[in-house]
Design a protein around this motif. Sequence first.
Motif, mmCIF file in Angstrom:
data_model
loop_
_atom_site.group_PDB
_atom_site.id
_atom_site.type_symbol
_atom_site.label_atom_id
_atom_site.label_comp_id
_atom_site.label_asym_id
_atom_site.label_seq_id
_atom_site.Cartn_x
_atom_site.Cartn_y
_atom_site.Cartn_z
ATOM 1 N N SER A 1 -7.608 -7.798 5.299
ATOM 2 C CA SER A 1 -8.443 -6.626 5.597
ATOM 3 C C SER A 1 -7.779 -5.336 5.122
ATOM 4 N N GLU B 1 -9.398 -2.790 2.389
ATOM 5 C CA GLU B 1 -9.648 -1.380 2.663
ATOM 6 C C GLU B 1 -8.988 -0.471 1.633
ATOM 7 N N ASN B 2 -7.878 -0.937 1.049
ATOM 8 C CA ASN B 2 -7.134 -0.112 0.091
ATOM 9 C C ASN B 2 -7.278 -0.593 -1.351
ATOM 10 N N LYS B 3 -8.216 -1.544 -1.555
ATOM 11 C CA LYS B 3 -8.519 -2.041 -2.898
ATOM 12 C C LYS B 3 -7.252 -2.545 -3.613
ATOM 13 N N CYS C 1 0.831 -1.206 0.000
ATOM 14 C CA CYS C 1 0.000 0.000 0.000
ATOM 15 C C CYS C 1 0.866 1.257 0.000
#
Length: 238
Positions: free
Chosen positions: A203, A207-209, A151
């Motif tokens: 998860s 949440e950050n695709k 991320c």
Amino acid sequence: MDGLKYHRILLKLSGEALSSPQGSGIDPKAARDIALRVREVREMGVDVAIVIGAGNLWRGKAGLDLGMDRATADYMGMLATVMNALALMDALESCGVVTRVQSAIEMRAVAEPYIRRRAIRHLEKGRVVIFGGGTGNPYFSTDTAAALRACEIDADVLIKATKVDGVYDSDPHRNPNAVKFDRLTYIETLNRRLEVMDSTAISLCMENKLPILVLNLWDAEALRLSLLGEIRGTLVEG
């Protein structure tokens, strides 16, 4: 290279990927085999970052079973990932791939401290970056470290390298009738408790695709074809 589906990847390797045939230690031949596959990807024009585990050198669970403090066991595992990172760096550079190791636990004599912007700059210059030391905190796995770093560097995909060709509903080595999934959603993966990555890592990706691709790194064509859009493995997204 034209036609690339993914231009920047975070490759998550288990420590066992570097182990000897006996399943422990560091085997220079195994490191070189991985280095050659990474070099092929770099030559395609893909930015490559790597997170590697430490199961070949240290398993925290073994210490916990003997009464060791959890944080101490985890720190030992994080230090072991730096040893693996250095071994892989040496193999990559012997193959002509310029490599940098960054550690979340500061040890300037052997690795750069982890600095996000510096890591991205290395990738932009065509260098492979290996992230050692996990997240720098106990209680987090190298799966979570891989998701976090992916991320942070704006990776297009997190690739979980295994010795099987994707995710199955049960262990295909034990169950000949195991069913392979070509695609899964994050929620399906969590609800089915499939052993893709730990729930914290999944998860964070959800949440950050950030897509997760599970493939067999030792299949000569799987990684290359997947980067070109012909997915060879299991893709977790959506």
